[in-house]
Motif scaffolding. Structure first.
Motif, PDB file in Angstrom:
ATOM      1  N   PHE A   2       1.411  -6.847 -10.363  1.00  0.00           N
ATOM      2  CA  PHE A   2       2.854  -6.290 -10.488  1.00  0.00           C
ATOM      3  C   PHE A   2       3.836  -7.382 -10.323  1.00  0.00           C
ATOM      4  O   PHE A   2       3.904  -8.087  -9.306  1.00  0.00           O
ATOM      5  CB  PHE A   2       3.168  -5.419  -9.327  1.00  0.00           C
ATOM      6  CG  PHE A   2       2.159  -4.147  -9.295  1.00  0.00           C
ATOM      7  CD1 PHE A   2       1.983  -3.516 -10.368  1.00  0.00           C
ATOM      8  CD2 PHE A   2       1.494  -3.691  -8.217  1.00  0.00           C
ATOM      9  CE1 PHE A   2       1.015  -2.387 -10.305  1.00  0.00           C
ATOM     10  CE2 PHE A   2       0.522  -2.668  -8.137  1.00  0.00           C
ATOM     11  CZ  PHE A   2       0.312  -2.080  -9.298  1.00  0.00           C
TER      12      PHE A   2
ATOM     13  N   VAL B   9       5.728  -3.651  -4.751  1.00  0.00           N
ATOM     14  CA  VAL B   9       4.891  -2.579  -4.626  1.00  0.00           C
ATOM     15  C   VAL B   9       3.952  -2.724  -3.243  1.00  0.00           C
ATOM     16  O   VAL B   9       3.238  -3.921  -3.373  1.00  0.00           O
ATOM     17  CB  VAL B   9       3.807  -2.118  -5.696  1.00  0.00           C
ATOM     18  CG1 VAL B   9       2.993  -1.089  -5.350  1.00  0.00           C
ATOM     19  CG2 VAL B   9       5.009  -1.939  -7.017  1.00  0.00           C
TER      20      VAL B   9
ATOM     21  N   LEU C  98      -0.112   0.975  -1.229  1.00  0.00           N
ATOM     22  CA  LEU C  98      -0.051   1.891  -2.441  1.00  0.00           C
ATOM     23  C   LEU C  98      -1.316   1.573  -3.380  1.00  0.00           C
ATOM     24  O   LEU C  98      -1.925   2.448  -3.954  1.00  0.00           O
ATOM     25  CB  LEU C  98       1.154   2.135  -2.875  1.00  0.00           C
ATOM     26  CG  LEU C  98       2.277   2.612  -2.381  1.00  0.00           C
ATOM     27  CD1 LEU C  98       3.497   2.758  -3.190  1.00  0.00           C
ATOM     28  CD2 LEU C  98       1.988   3.991  -1.753  1.00  0.00           C
ATOM     29  N   ASP C  99      -1.329   0.295  -4.031  1.00  0.00           N
ATOM     30  CA  ASP C  99      -2.294   0.041  -4.891  1.00  0.00           C
ATOM     31  C   ASP C  99      -3.823   0.049  -4.289  1.00  0.00           C
ATOM     32  O   ASP C  99      -4.907   0.250  -5.034  1.00  0.00           O
ATOM     33  CB  ASP C  99      -2.188  -1.277  -5.617  1.00  0.00           C
ATOM     34  CG  ASP C  99      -1.744  -2.272  -4.726  1.00  0.00           C
ATOM     35  OD1 ASP C  99      -2.708  -2.524  -3.893  1.00  0.00           O
ATOM     36  OD2 ASP C  99      -0.873  -3.074  -4.621  1.00  0.00           O
TER      37      ASP C  99
ATOM     38  N   CYS D 256       0.432  -3.483 -16.922  1.00  0.00           N
ATOM     39  CA  CYS D 256       1.551  -2.705 -16.264  1.00  0.00           C
ATOM     40  C   CYS D 256       2.810  -2.851 -17.292  1.00  0.00           C
ATOM     41  O   CYS D 256       3.020  -3.783 -17.902  1.00  0.00           O
ATOM     42  CB  CYS D 256       1.987  -3.262 -14.582  1.00  0.00           C
ATOM     43  SG  CYS D 256       0.534  -3.182 -13.846  1.00  0.00           S
TER      44      CYS D 256
ATOM     45  N   LEU E  15       6.629   2.349 -12.717  1.00  0.00           N
ATOM     46  CA  LEU E  15       5.764   1.274 -13.102  1.00  0.00           C
ATOM     47  C   LEU E  15       4.619   2.033 -13.431  1.00  0.00           C
ATOM     48  O   LEU E  15       4.087   2.681 -12.618  1.00  0.00           O
ATOM     49  CB  LEU E  15       5.558   0.516 -11.993  1.00  0.00           C
ATOM     50  CG  LEU E  15       4.728  -0.954 -12.014  1.00  0.00           C
ATOM     51  CD1 LEU E  15       5.347  -1.653 -13.247  1.00  0.00           C
ATOM     52  CD2 LEU E  15       4.641  -1.385 -10.746  1.00  0.00           C
TER      53      LEU E  15
ATOM     54  N   PHE F 193       3.921   4.686 -10.605  1.00  0.00           N
ATOM     55  CA  PHE F 193       4.527   4.346  -9.281  1.00  0.00           C
ATOM     56  C   PHE F 193       5.997   4.526  -9.548  1.00  0.00           C
ATOM     57  O   PHE F 193       6.641   4.196 -10.545  1.00  0.00           O
ATOM     58  CB  PHE F 193       4.598   3.174  -8.642  1.00  0.00           C
ATOM     59  CG  PHE F 193       3.085   2.557  -8.463  1.00  0.00           C
ATOM     60  CD1 PHE F 193       2.183   2.969  -7.305  1.00  0.00           C
ATOM     61  CD2 PHE F 193       2.085   2.076  -9.290  1.00  0.00           C
ATOM     62  CE1 PHE F 193       0.880   2.600  -7.107  1.00  0.00           C
ATOM     63  CE2 PHE F 193       0.662   1.619  -9.289  1.00  0.00           C
ATOM     64  CZ  PHE F 193       0.135   2.135  -8.065  1.00  0.00           C
TER      65      PHE F 193
ATOM     66  N   PHE G 168      10.205   3.890  -8.070  1.00  0.00           N
ATOM     67  CA  PHE G 168      10.947   3.471  -6.810  1.00  0.00           C
ATOM     68  C   PHE G 168      12.450   4.137  -7.160  1.00  0.00           C
ATOM     69  O   PHE G 168      12.950   4.289  -7.935  1.00  0.00           O
ATOM     70  CB  PHE G 168      11.188   1.761  -7.388  1.00  0.00           C
ATOM     71  CG  PHE G 168      12.431   1.180  -6.393  1.00  0.00           C
ATOM     72  CD1 PHE G 168      12.056   0.766  -4.994  1.00  0.00           C
ATOM     73  CD2 PHE G 168      13.618   1.208  -6.683  1.00  0.00           C
ATOM     74  CE1 PHE G 168      13.033   0.284  -4.137  1.00  0.00           C
ATOM     75  CE2 PHE G 168      14.770   0.611  -6.060  1.00  0.00           C
ATOM     76  CZ  PHE G 168      14.253  -0.070  -4.778  1.00  0.00           C
TER      77      PHE G 168
ATOM     78  N   GLN H 118      12.547   2.361  -1.776  1.00  0.00           N
ATOM     79  CA  GLN H 118      10.896   2.406  -1.541  1.00  0.00           C
ATOM     80  C   GLN H 118      10.403   2.587  -2.554  1.00  0.00           C
ATOM     81  O   GLN H 118      10.780   3.616  -3.399  1.00  0.00           O
ATOM     82  CB  GLN H 118      10.531   3.037  -0.249  1.00  0.00           C
ATOM     83  CG  GLN H 118      11.046   2.761   1.135  1.00  0.00           C
ATOM     84  CD  GLN H 118      10.724   3.626   2.252  1.00  0.00           C
ATOM     85  OE1 GLN H 118      10.160   4.576   1.942  1.00  0.00           O
ATOM     86  NE2 GLN H 118      10.408   3.106   3.320  1.00  0.00           N
ATOM     87  N   TRP H 119       9.001   1.984  -2.762  1.00  0.00           N
ATOM     88  CA  TRP H 119       8.063   2.759  -3.766  1.00  0.00           C
ATOM     89  C   TRP H 119       7.138   3.899  -3.144  1.00  0.00           C
ATOM     90  O   TRP H 119       7.025   3.537  -2.047  1.00  0.00           O
ATOM     91  CB  TRP H 119       7.214   1.478  -4.350  1.00  0.00           C
ATOM     92  CG  TRP H 119       7.840   0.480  -4.977  1.00  0.00           C
ATOM     93  CD1 TRP H 119       8.397  -0.868  -4.873  1.00  0.00           C
ATOM     94  CD2 TRP H 119       8.091   0.303  -6.635  1.00  0.00           C
ATOM     95  NE1 TRP H 119       8.819  -1.544  -5.685  1.00  0.00           N
ATOM     96  CE2 TRP H 119       8.640  -0.831  -6.806  1.00  0.00           C
ATOM     97  CE3 TRP H 119       7.725   1.293  -7.579  1.00  0.00           C
ATOM     98  CZ2 TRP H 119       8.964  -0.952  -8.224  1.00  0.00           C
ATOM     99  CZ3 TRP H 119       8.154   1.016  -8.780  1.00  0.00           C
ATOM    100  CH2 TRP H 119       8.453  -0.104  -9.013  1.00  0.00           C
ATOM    101  N   GLN H 120       6.651   4.746  -4.295  1.00  0.00           N
ATOM    102  CA  GLN H 120       5.831   5.702  -3.849  1.00  0.00           C
ATOM    103  C   GLN H 120       4.819   5.795  -4.948  1.00  0.00           C
ATOM    104  O   GLN H 120       5.111   5.685  -6.057  1.00  0.00           O
ATOM    105  CB  GLN H 120       6.422   6.993  -3.371  1.00  0.00           C
ATOM    106  CG  GLN H 120       7.259   7.613  -4.358  1.00  0.00           C
ATOM    107  CD  GLN H 120       7.693   9.026  -3.878  1.00  0.00           C
ATOM    108  OE1 GLN H 120       7.965   9.045  -2.712  1.00  0.00           O
ATOM    109  NE2 GLN H 120       7.875   9.917  -4.685  1.00  0.00           N
ATOM    110  N   ALA H 121       3.404   5.952  -4.672  1.00  0.00           N
ATOM    111  CA  ALA H 121       2.687   6.275  -5.649  1.00  0.00           C
ATOM    112  C   ALA H 121       2.969   7.545  -6.433  1.00  0.00           C
ATOM    113  O   ALA H 121       3.208   8.623  -5.396  1.00  0.00           O
ATOM    114  CB  ALA H 121       1.217   6.422  -5.135  1.00  0.00           C
TER     115      ALA H 121
END
Length: 408
Positions: A131, A150, A154-155, A170, A193, A204, A206, A212-215
């Motif tokens: 990423f 990220v 999460l990953d 990606c 993403l 993902f 943002f 924040q990022w989230q899946a």
């Protein structure tokens, strides 16, 4: 005989405010509105009111000001109606992104709602991370937001689904704002993403609201009802190569260039991947475009057969993200002496390129044309001799400024 003051017509400033609002709402372009607002303080007060701007943006399509490619802004040229505004934007904005504090090169990944998404070029690293660093910027107001990385959690949580996550390819892109968000001049934004791995897809998201990022979504290729041959072929295809379209809250990717009559869907409301069929026919690999045809129905532009002189516009009979029946609405007979290609599409505009089919690579005139998908009118946007085609991102609308801070 002298005329009394009672017989004199009232000056424009004495027209009631609610009537002035109705007049200003009927001005044809944002440039006309800007000129009117500069006339006096009372006009400016009316035209900068939040409720007025929301009404104006609902009534007027955002202007197509040009496009970004290969790190350059190409402003719309005369006789395109946006040419004066595009020239002013080119002079006022910084499309070299020199206001971002970094010694690294930034590459354009997407452009939407007047904002630009960049990623950091890490070619100097022997083994670059999966990423890349991302930034969303407003080149007009020279503001930007650096996105946090990220989170590893999460990953890492997706490793059972993605045993070869290091081989993921990606692509980041901007999630369009809703009509109400655009009308309100919202400064929020969202970035998606997408990771394309050997056996699965993941997304993902943002949000600038949370920072924040989230899946958001994940799906195995086998769960998308693809055959083994399709799975093997799509596992190595980079999302950068696939053409991306957006309509009614869904992103669409077409696989026509790889001989597949399928669309990959990402529903951003449910955050789910799925597969849909293209309309029947032999569609040319020079491009398709999924657009909003109105009344909740999808529309599609594409070239039938080997030639690109017949541009077909077909509309789904049913509503929803997975169309079942299509009807040809119109065929555009283009000049057969040129080779056309669909470069990109937004909810409102289709961007095509045209080159002389008989000219050499070093002596050809490349033209960019935009079609308004609601009026179906085509206008020339840009033209240049000896111009090489690159990845193209239409630049539409003047952006509301980003956060008051220059970066996160």
């Amino acid at each position: 005989m002298a005329t009394s003051s009672k017989d004199m017509p009232s000056p424009l400033t004495e027209i009631p405010a609610h009537l002035l609002v109705e007049i200003f709402l009927r001005l044809p372009t944002a440039e006309d509105l800007a000129r009117a607002s500069a006339a006096c303080v009372s006009f400016r007060r009316l035209t900068t009111d939040g409720s007025f701007l929301r009404s104006f943006r609902r009534l007027h399509a955002p202007p197509l000001l040009g496009f970004l490619d290969y790190g350059r802004f190409r402003p719309a040229l005369p006789p395109h109606p946006s040419a004066p505004a595009a020239r002013a934007l080119a002079l006022a904005a910084d499309f070299y992104f020199s206001f971002i504090d970094s010694y690294c090169h930034w590459t354009v990944q997407d452009s939407r709602d007047g904002r630009v998404l960049l990623d950091r070029d890490l070619r100097q690293h022997e083994q670059p991370p999966v990423f890349k660093d991302l930034a969303v910027c407003d080149p007009l107001h020279r503001r930007y937001v650096l996105l946090p990385p990220v989170p590893h959690g999460l990953d890492a949580s997706l490793e059972p689904l993605f045993p070869m996550v290091s081989e993921a390819q990606c692509k980041a892109f901007l999630d369009p704002l809703g009509e109400e968000e655009i009308a309100a001049g919202e400064t929020t934004f969202r970035v998606i993403l997408m990771a394309n791995c050997k056996t699965s897809l993941a997304a993902f998201i943002f949000s600038s609201n949370t920072g924040q990022w989230q899946a958001a979504a994940s799906k195995g290729w086998s769960d998308l009802a693809l055959g083994k041959h399709d799975m093997a072929e799509m596992s190595w295809v980079h999302p950068f190569i696939l053409r991306r379209h957006y309509a009614y809250g869904c992103f669409y990717w077409d696989w026509v260039e790889f001989g597949r009559k399928k669309l990959l869907l990402l529903d951003t409301r449910k955050m789910e991947f799925s597969i849909a069929d293209l309309p029947p026919g032999e569609w040319n690999k020079e491009g398709l475009a999924i657009v909003e045809a109105g009344e909740g129905r999808l529309g599609m532009f594409g070239f039938h057969g080997e030639a690109t002189s017949n541009l077909i516009y077909t509309v789904a009979r049913n509503t929803g993200k997975s169309p079942r029946q299509w009807q040809v609405k119109k065929t555009f007979l283009l000049d057969s002496g040129y080779k056309y290609r669909i470069r990109d599409a937004t909810q409102r505009y289709l961007l095509l390129t045209r080159i002389d089919a008989s000219s050499s690579l070093n002596d050809r005139l490349t033209g960019y044309f935009a079609m308004d998908v609601k009026t179906l009118q085509i206008q020339r946007v840009y033209e240049k001799q000896n111009y090489r085609l690159h990845e193209t991102y239409p630049y539409i609308n003047f952006p509301p400024s980003l956060l008051s801070s220059r970066r996160i």
